[in-house]
Design a protein around this motif. Structure first.
Motif, mmCIF file in Angstrom:
data_model
loop_
_atom_site.group_PDB
_atom_site.id
_atom_site.type_symbol
_atom_site.label_atom_id
_atom_site.label_comp_id
_atom_site.label_asym_id
_atom_site.label_seq_id
_atom_site.Cartn_x
_atom_site.Cartn_y
_atom_site.Cartn_z
ATOM 1 N N GLN A 1 -7.364 6.285 4.313
ATOM 2 C CA GLN A 1 -8.143 5.267 3.626
ATOM 3 C C GLN A 1 -7.273 4.059 3.300
ATOM 4 O OE1 GLN A 1 -11.633 6.010 2.640
ATOM 5 N NE2 GLN A 1 -11.569 3.819 2.707
ATOM 6 N N ARG A 2 -6.027 4.313 2.906
ATOM 7 C CA ARG A 2 -5.133 3.195 2.601
ATOM 8 C C ARG A 2 -4.796 2.411 3.865
ATOM 9 N NH1 ARG A 2 -0.100 5.187 -0.189
ATOM 10 N NH2 ARG A 2 -0.786 7.270 0.338
ATOM 11 N N VAL B 1 -5.826 4.032 -4.403
ATOM 12 C CA VAL B 1 -6.580 3.024 -3.660
ATOM 13 C C VAL B 1 -7.139 1.967 -4.607
ATOM 14 C CG1 VAL B 1 -8.689 2.699 -2.332
ATOM 15 C CG2 VAL B 1 -7.122 4.513 -1.720
ATOM 16 N N ILE C 1 -7.743 0.203 4.641
ATOM 17 C CA ILE C 1 -7.781 -0.987 3.786
ATOM 18 C C ILE C 1 -6.682 -1.963 4.212
ATOM 19 C CG2 ILE C 1 -7.429 -1.819 1.422
ATOM 20 C CD1 ILE C 1 -8.828 0.631 0.423
ATOM 21 N N LEU D 1 0.811 -1.209 0.000
ATOM 22 C CA LEU D 1 0.000 0.000 0.000
ATOM 23 C C LEU D 1 0.845 1.259 0.000
ATOM 24 C CD1 LEU D 1 -2.680 -1.183 2.531
ATOM 25 C CD2 LEU D 1 -2.968 -0.897 0.117
ATOM 26 N N PRO E 1 -15.184 3.650 -0.901
ATOM 27 C CA PRO E 1 -13.783 3.828 -0.507
ATOM 28 C C PRO E 1 -13.122 5.063 -1.093
ATOM 29 C CG PRO E 1 -13.972 2.089 -2.134
ATOM 30 C CD PRO E 1 -15.367 2.492 -1.784
ATOM 31 N N THR E 2 -13.683 5.662 -2.147
ATOM 32 C CA THR E 2 -12.961 6.788 -2.751
ATOM 33 C C THR E 2 -13.714 8.106 -2.650
ATOM 34 O OG1 THR E 2 -13.888 6.658 -4.987
ATOM 35 C CG2 THR E 2 -12.082 5.171 -4.485
#
Lengths: 590, 361
Positions: free
Chosen positions: A148-149, A180, A152, A129, A168-169
């Motif tokens: 966000q990364r 992502v 995940i 990531l 997620p985006t």
């Protein structure tokens, strides 16, 4: 891998099931995109996969959901934790620990993996990531895309076979979103992870999907199929698909590349009758102000826009007189050199970070300006400075001749209004009616102003009764309520922070029409947004920020066309011609 | 922010060592009222914090603790002025108008004479409390309490997480209040004053509750609370050991404190503690958790914890040996002197600044 057998979910106190008769199967190693308008139950379906629905949310689930052969009826979310990884809409509410490395390890610790396995997977995930440089950083100091990364990554480390992601985006700038999504694609391709994700910004994700599941309306059955087929029937679709529908391409293109290869004819068609179209008012190419105008910033715009908004529907016209009552100056007047706002050499330093450096900006009445830039570039700081929430450490801000942070709030709201990123923050009352009454009182407006504004902004007030709690509104309705509250004081300058986060295409279209009419009415509008499509449709001018500095400031067409990450899909497809939206193309072809 | 070119986790000292060090300093602070010694103690702990703290959000709490300590000192002084003090004194600084109180409030005095002795006594006393608070603040800044959790026995881990989550409630609440007060300003209402604060109260609580629920859902989905199957016999033994142990501790403590329980008190207490510990250890079998890179208790941790303990022990001894220097009197008024040996002992607290790993800057 994921199997829904005739599933319907009824939440407690709800008369109708939220989703009904959902029956589909996601095979292993596929990326399935779940699409549909707001409020059709996408989050409910995602929650049912991880077992949070109904174990955590309450309610009744009929039918049967199995994940990797485990029935969610008999397995609690924690017992599914080793096969399903879930990331919700807000990554911040997902974090349990406070540093990146610990967060990545948390899930594995809960599952009781051996220390050496944990160590190895943390290192792998950091590399996968691109988080290696951030491993010791406190999570609170990371940008939205980084968070966000991490979110995940934190569900990846236990090596789940299924990944469930809810928008997620939507909070990310275009570049971070691509990062992502690239990671997700890598997981699907290299590790065979099954991914189920819901996203409103289809233009970003549709190209990565193997299959698309469409929930067309609340209670309607779910349809699953190849992306191109599903896009033909979906009520929501990205601009590239819309263009494909307009041009009658079959199968529908899903990526800019597909569309470009087929667009040669369309480009020709658009270029050829240039002579005949040139005779038409250039205003058709809304919202780009006429390029010929010597200085589009200084007054040429109101007239240009008068042409733009001519096709606005009769419905939206209806409420304009209401706004116009006290709005000065009227649109039809010759352009006044008076600026709505002037920002001169503003710098802001907060917590030892230079958030803004030497910003110069002028905003004229009737102008719509989009502030763009990556997460943490200073967009929100600039808006907050304009509205007086932050005192600049250097330079001066003047809104209608006043310094915002020294103006008492009751006076200030008549000059500038901000709809914050989370519109809910503005709403304090228990019911919509009480909220409207309070807004009238705050703005010293005649009672009923806010209510009238609201019913004009939201003509289809089905379900929007006066005694509903603001929290029970949909995202779009809540945003509109906040907008009505802010507009009650009739500020000539309207600021919006990320207005399209969580909005589906229909709500977005309504917002665009609304803001266009407000601008036509002489309001200056500043939007901070990551949504390039929104900026393309709405803004006359785009200001790009990076590290607190203005790096580009000019007409929308010029700024976005020249930037690969900020160019809207239509621009990319029809380059080198400068088209921004499907609506423009449609108007030109008509 | 840590240096991106330094990707390795900084070798961190065991958080327990920092807490023991701070508690040692705190204990030392309670042994003396000498303002010179106390100031030296505060300065020593502040120096260690400044050199050793890591750049985590928690480390910023130190200044909050300093402010709190100052507030405590001031409140102590204000009380001494307003309510008088039992310390007899002859140096009257100022005489405040005394409020006549009804006879049932005879013990209380409002206003009246303010003597230099009473003020000085209050200052010494307040400074002692302030030093104690600063020591706790130092522990907070040097070792995040949630890192301490990692060292808890497995059986207590889940309770510990709940406590830490509850602790993060307060900072989040403050952030919410600030955000909603800003929103009030956007609505055109004054954003200051008590009324403003009260009106955002409900939305703030709602927001905090929603966030807690979201966090709980996320934790559940990530496997928090997964348990291993244990045979019923082990489960029953655990319950018996824990309960029996706690009873033993209670009875033992009672025995120690009463006059006639001298014979059975200590053995019972020890047995109780042992049983409770065994119960905890056995209870840990239910928990599947493993630990990612746990902090190791190494030689440096011993030295850091030892330096704190040494300061506490030496000052305790010194307070017995030389009470005049460590507890300077206020009647008659004398200038406190700096006792040489206790001062040297306090300087031992600086040892961690030399030993502890430093954050790459």
């Amino acid at each position: 891998m994921i199997r829904f057998e005739d599933v319907s979910v009824t939440y407690e106190g709800a008369a109708e099931p939220t989703v009904r008769g959902v029956d589909f199967e996601v095979p292993e190693g596929e990326l399935v995109l779940l699409v549909g308008p707001s409020g059709v139950g996408k989050s409910t379906i995602l929650g049912a996969v991880s077992g949070l629905v109904p174990h955590f949310t309450g309610g009744t689930l009929r039918g049967r959901v199995t994940v990797a052969g485990r029935d969610t009826r008999t397995h609690k979310p924690r017992e599914l934790a080793d096969v399903v990884g879930t990331v919700g809409q807000d990554p911040l509410s997902h974090f349990v620990t406070d540093t990146v490395e610990d967060e990545l390890a948390y899930g594995m610790e809960s599952l009781g993996l051996a220390p050496d396995v944990m160590r190895r997977r943390v290192e792998e995930t950091l590399d996968l990531l691109g988080l290696a440089d951030l491993r010791n950083r406190p999570i609170a100091t990371l940008s939205g895309g980084q968070q966000q990364r991490v979110a995940i990554g934190s569900v990846l480390t236990p090596h789940p076979r299924v990944l469930v992601l809810d928008e997620p985006t939507s909070a990310l700038d275009p570049a971070a979103a691509e990062e992502v999504l690239a990671v997700l694609q890598r997981l699907v391709h290299d590790l065979g992870t099954t991914v189920l994700l819901a996203e409103h910004r289809l233009e970003r994700v549709i190209q990565y999907a193997d299959q698309v599941a469409v929930l067309p309306a609340p209670g309607a059955p779910l349809q699953l199929g190849p992306p191109a087929d599903m896009m033909a029937v979906s009520p929501v679709c990205p601009p590239v698909v819309e263009l494909g529908r307009l041009a009658g391409w079959s199968p529908l293109p899903l990526t800019v590349r597909d569309a470009r290869r087929r667009a040669a004819g369309l480009r020709e068609q658009l270029a050829q009758p240039a002579g005949s179209r040139a005779a038409q008012p250039r205003g058709l190419r809304a919202p780009v102000p006429p390029r010929a105008a010597p200085d589009p910033k200084r007054g040429g715009t109101p007239q240009a826009r008068a042409g733009d908004s001519a096709p606005a529907s009769a419905r939206t016209r209806r409420w304009l007189p209401l706004l116009r009552k006290n709005t000065a100056p009227p649109v039809t007047e010759p352009p006044t050199p008076a600026l709505t706002a002037e920002v001169h050499a503003v710098s802001v330093r907060r917590a030892r970070i230079q958030a803004l450096r030497h910003i110069d900006l002028t905003i004229t009445p009737g102008e719509t300006l989009a502030l763009m830039g990556r997460n943490g570039a200073g967009k929100s700081t600039l808006l907050n400075t304009l509205v007086g929430l932050i005192e600049p450490t250097g330079g001066s801000v003047s809104i209608g001749g006043r310094t915002p942070h020294r103006t008492p709030p009751p006076t200030l709201i008549r000059h500038v209004g901000l709809v914050p990123q989370e519109p809910r923050d503005l709403l304090h009352a228990d019911t919509v009616a009480a909220e409207c009454t309070a807004a009238d009182r705050d703005a010293h407006a005649t009672p009923g102003t806010c209510r009238a504004l609201l019913s004009d902004l939201l003509p289809d007030t089905t379900g929007l009764t006066a005694d509903i709690h603001p929290r029970d509104l949909s995202e779009g309705q809540r945003l509109t309520l906040a907008l009505a509250v802010v507009l009650t004081a009739r500020p000539p300058l309207l600021l919006l922070d990320e207005p399209t986060r969580g909005l589906d295409y229909a709500a977005k279209t309504r917002l665009v029409t609304l803001l266009r009419d407000l601008a036509a009415d002489g309001h200056a509008i500043v939007l901070a947004t990551h949504d390039v499509e929104l900026a393309a449709e709405l803004a006359h001018r785009v200001v790009l920020l990076a590290d607190g500095e203005v790096i580009a400031d000019g007409p929308t067409a010029e700024v976005v066309v020249s930037s690969p990450s900020f160019a809207p899909q239509i621009t990319k497809i029809l380059a080198p011609q400068q088209w921004l939206t499907v609506a423009q193309v449609r108007a030109a072809l008509a | 922010m840590s240096d991106p070119t330094h990707p390795h986790r900084p070798a961190q000292l065991h958080p327990g060592a920092w807490w023991l060090w701070s508690l040692g300093l705190g204990t030392a602070a309670t042994r003396t009222t000498n303002p010179l010694l106390l100031s030296l103690l505060i300065a020593a702990s502040a120096y260690v914090v400044a050199t050793c703290r890591s750049r985590t959000p928690g480390s910023h709490s130190y200044s909050a603790f300093l402010k709190l300590a100052l507030a405590v000192l001031l409140i102590r002084l204000v009380f001494a002025v307003a309510l008088g003090s039992p310390v007899p004194g002859t140096h009257v600084l100022v005489t405040l108008p005394e409020l006549p109180l009804p006879h049932w409030a005879q013990g209380i005095r409002l206003g009246g004479r303010v003597t230099a002795e009473s003020l000085l006594f209050a200052f010494y006393d307040g400074l002692k409390l302030a030093a104690l608070l600063v020591c706790v603040g130092a522990a907070n800044a040097l070792a995040n309490p949630s890192r301490l959790l990692k060292s808890l026995p497995g059986a207590l881990y889940e309770t510990g997480v709940a406590v830490v989550v509850a602790l993060t409630f307060a900072p989040n609440l403050i952030a919410d209040v600030q955000r909603l007060r800003a929103a009030r300003r956007l609505r055109g209402r004054p954003d200051s004053g008590i009324r403003g604060l009260l009106q955002v109260g409900l939305p703030v609580l709602e927001g905090a509750l929603e966030r807690s629920v979201a966090l709980a859902a996320a934790m559940d989905a990530r496997g928090y609370g997964r348990t291993a199957e244990v045979p019923p016999a082990v489960r029953r033994t655990t319950a018996a050991l824990t309960l029996g142990g706690l009873l033993g501790v209670c009875a033992g403590t009672y025995g120690l404190l009463t006059a006639e329980g001298g014979t059975y008190g200590l053995p019972l207490l020890l047995a109780g503690v042992a049983a409770a510990l065994a119960g905890l250890r056995l209870g840990g079998r239910r928990s599947l958790r493993t630990r990612y890179r746990p902090d190791r208790w190494d030689a440096r941790a011993w030295l850091v914890a030892g330096s704190g303990a040494a300061v506490a022990a030496l000052l305790t001894v010194a307070a017995d040996a030389d009470p005049a220097a460590l507890l300077p009197g206020v009647v008659p008024l004398v200038a406190p002197t700096l006792p040489l040996w206790p001062a040297a002992a306090v300087l031992l607290a600086l040892l961690p600044a030399l030993l502890a790993p430093k954050e790459p800057s």
